[in-house]
Write a protein that holds these residues in place. Structure first.
Motif, PDB file in Angstrom:
ATOM      1  N   GLY A 262      39.640 -56.169 -14.047  1.00 46.31           N
ATOM      2  CA  GLY A 262      40.599 -56.142 -13.307  1.00 46.31           C
ATOM      3  C   GLY A 262      41.190 -57.198 -12.638  1.00 46.31           C
ATOM      4  O   GLY A 262      42.054 -57.239 -12.533  1.00 46.31           O
ATOM      5  N   VAL A 263      41.187 -58.266 -13.204  1.00 53.09           N
ATOM      6  CA  VAL A 263      41.320 -59.752 -13.502  1.00 53.09           C
ATOM      7  C   VAL A 263      42.380 -59.551 -14.126  1.00 53.09           C
ATOM      8  O   VAL A 263      43.691 -59.823 -13.650  1.00 53.09           O
ATOM      9  CB  VAL A 263      40.507 -60.824 -13.426  1.00 53.09           C
ATOM     10  CG1 VAL A 263      41.179 -62.336 -14.208  1.00 53.09           C
ATOM     11  CG2 VAL A 263      39.396 -60.819 -12.940  1.00 53.09           C
ATOM     12  N   ILE A 264      42.448 -59.154 -15.471  1.00 53.19           N
ATOM     13  CA  ILE A 264      43.812 -58.851 -15.861  1.00 53.19           C
ATOM     14  C   ILE A 264      45.230 -57.529 -15.018  1.00 53.19           C
ATOM     15  O   ILE A 264      46.283 -58.190 -15.773  1.00 53.19           O
ATOM     16  CB  ILE A 264      43.220 -57.839 -18.022  1.00 53.19           C
ATOM     17  CG1 ILE A 264      42.709 -59.088 -18.033  1.00 53.19           C
ATOM     18  CG2 ILE A 264      44.535 -57.234 -18.108  1.00 53.19           C
ATOM     19  CD1 ILE A 264      41.998 -58.740 -19.758  1.00 53.19           C
ATOM     20  N   VAL A 265      44.186 -57.082 -15.194  1.00 54.82           N
ATOM     21  CA  VAL A 265      44.896 -55.684 -13.979  1.00 54.82           C
ATOM     22  C   VAL A 265      45.594 -55.776 -13.098  1.00 54.82           C
ATOM     23  O   VAL A 265      47.508 -55.847 -12.313  1.00 54.82           O
ATOM     24  CB  VAL A 265      43.871 -54.427 -13.464  1.00 54.82           C
ATOM     25  CG1 VAL A 265      45.152 -53.707 -13.135  1.00 54.82           C
ATOM     26  CG2 VAL A 265      43.830 -53.555 -15.105  1.00 54.82           C
ATOM     27  N   ALA A 266      44.896 -57.309 -12.544  1.00 58.15           N
ATOM     28  CA  ALA A 266      45.516 -58.293 -10.991  1.00 58.15           C
ATOM     29  C   ALA A 266      46.231 -58.585 -11.632  1.00 58.15           C
ATOM     30  O   ALA A 266      47.673 -58.773 -10.622  1.00 58.15           O
ATOM     31  CB  ALA A 266      44.792 -58.997 -10.141  1.00 58.15           C
ATOM     32  N   ALA A 267      46.772 -59.614 -12.651  1.00 56.41           N
ATOM     33  CA  ALA A 267      48.143 -59.975 -12.702  1.00 56.41           C
ATOM     34  C   ALA A 267      49.224 -59.619 -12.514  1.00 56.41           C
ATOM     35  O   ALA A 267      50.290 -59.339 -13.070  1.00 56.41           O
ATOM     36  CB  ALA A 267      47.609 -60.455 -14.398  1.00 56.41           C
ATOM     37  N   GLY A 268      48.965 -58.133 -13.813  1.00 56.54           N
ATOM     38  CA  GLY A 268      49.727 -57.097 -13.525  1.00 56.54           C
ATOM     39  C   GLY A 268      50.244 -55.864 -12.761  1.00 56.54           C
ATOM     40  O   GLY A 268      51.178 -56.483 -12.834  1.00 56.54           O
ATOM     41  N   ALA A 269      49.270 -56.549 -11.606  1.00 56.24           N
ATOM     42  CA  ALA A 269      49.375 -55.760 -10.257  1.00 56.24           C
ATOM     43  C   ALA A 269      51.181 -56.941  -9.718  1.00 56.24           C
ATOM     44  O   ALA A 269      51.463 -56.328  -8.747  1.00 56.24           O
ATOM     45  CB  ALA A 269      49.164 -55.483  -9.458  1.00 56.24           C
TER      46      ALA A 269
END
Length: 368
Positions: A262-269
């Protein structure tokens, strides 16, 4: 409203690109071996070695290994040049370093998964990748001991905690589907939402169907699906892209899954300009107790609350991906391949949406 931040304030993303490429290339001999632990261990060793000496004062703040009990880069592990070159990868932080960094090097926090989709890589199946997300010091949400989050990820701009109820992300599903359909100029039935196939996500599947959208159920590959959802586009461009690649587009990913992802994807978002919501979703009494203890004075309101992208990733961010096996992340990344001179690895960077491939030490870049 969160916006895309292409200019990440590190000197450049090259150290992180080299690290994901090294991890993806290292596990090529183990693809299809059935040995997920060996895949993880090989990728971790390669990524750790590649980060040594990077011109940053780096710190690992999120790693996948804590949840999976797998080989990992450790929470708090320091890497890069550090103060006078004294901090090396493998040294665990003893205290804090301020955001200005040490010895003039930018202070960078990273969230890593040396192989997202370990089971896929061990089986030789598509969807495995090496991932690093990087932010200036303190830019990531503090997960503490959380292993699971309830998450919603979408390309649709402007989805915030106000779209959900005080304690439930599912409340945001009807408005998300309606807005995605309106922006694309299609019926709600043409909106496509991915949900991981787990018993804990039955209510999520039901909510998506009740809102009139189509459900894409998947087994593994949380980050891959989320990046596909963040690459959503207007109907005309999306239809042409889907025809060319033969892969249906996604409008959102929703469900309870790994907190580190989730944190990794937040960077992508953050880098791509999408939206994201999350809340704690412990899957055991022990995890629940540990998270509540970590929150301390914030207590139950923070535990029950819904966080949006501004809380999950509060600064500009960079996300680097290298394909271990063939990946669809909104663009197609071929998996690592043996070549006459070594191994070819395809990579992608969210900031600026650059992609390319690397053979040994030579890199080739293209804009996407």
């Amino acid at each position: 409203m969160p916006t895309s931040d292409a200019a990440f304030p590190a000197p450049d993303a090259a150290p992180f690109r080299r690290a994901v490429v090294a991890a993806a290339g290292a596990v090529l001999p183990l693809l299809g071996s059935g040995n997920g632990d060996a895949v993880d261990a090989m990728a971790v060793a390669a990524m750790r070695a590649a980060l040594t000496g990077a011109a940053v004062d780096g710190r690992v703040v999120v790693g996948e290994g804590e949840k999976d009990d797998a080989p990992m880069l450790h929470l708090g592990e320091r890497f890069g040049a550090g103060p006078a070159g004294a901090v090396a990868v493998g040294a665990v932080a003893a205290g804090t370093v301020d955001a200005a960094g040490a010895a003039g090097h930018p202070a960078i926090d990273i969230a890593v998964d040396p192989v997202d989709g370990t089971r896929l890589a061990a089986a030789g199946l598509p969807g495995a990748m090496a991932v690093i997300a990087a932010v200036p010091r303190g830019g990531f949400f503090d997960l503490g001991p959380a292993h699971y989050l309830d998450k919603l990820v979408t390309w649709v701009p402007g989805i915030t905690a106000a779209d959900a109820s005080a304690d439930a992300i599912l409340a945001a599903v009807p408005s998300l589907v309606a807005r995605a359909a309106e922006l694309r100029g299609v019926a709600p039935s043409a909106v496509r939402v991915a949900v991981q196939d787990r018993p804990r996500n039955r209510d999520h599947i039901a909510a998506v169907r009740a809102a009139g959208a189509a459900v894409e159920v998947f087994e593994n590959g949380d980050v891959e699906r989320s990046l596909r959802a963040l690459h959503g586009a207007a109907a005309s461009a999306r239809a042409a892209d889907e025809r060319e690649r033969g892969v249906p587009g996604l409008d959102a990913v929703i469900g309870i899954g790994g907190a580190p992802e989730g944190v990794i994807v937040a960077a992508g978002a953050r880098a791509l300009g999408g939206s994201m919501l999350a809340r704690f979703a412990p899957q055991s009494a022990g995890e629940r107790s540990r998270v509540l203890a970590h929150l301390g004075g914030a207590g139950r309101p923070a535990f029950d609350g819904v966080f949006d992208l501004d809380a999950l990733c509060s600064t500009p961010a960079e996300l680097l991906v290298a394909a271990v096996t063939d990946c669809e992340i909104g663009i197609r990344l071929p998996g690592a391949r043996a070549m006459a001179a070594g191994v070819r690895v395809h990579w992608w960077a969210a900031g600026g949406r650059h992609s390319g491939w690397a053979d040994l030490l030579e890199a080739h870049h293209s804009g996407t």
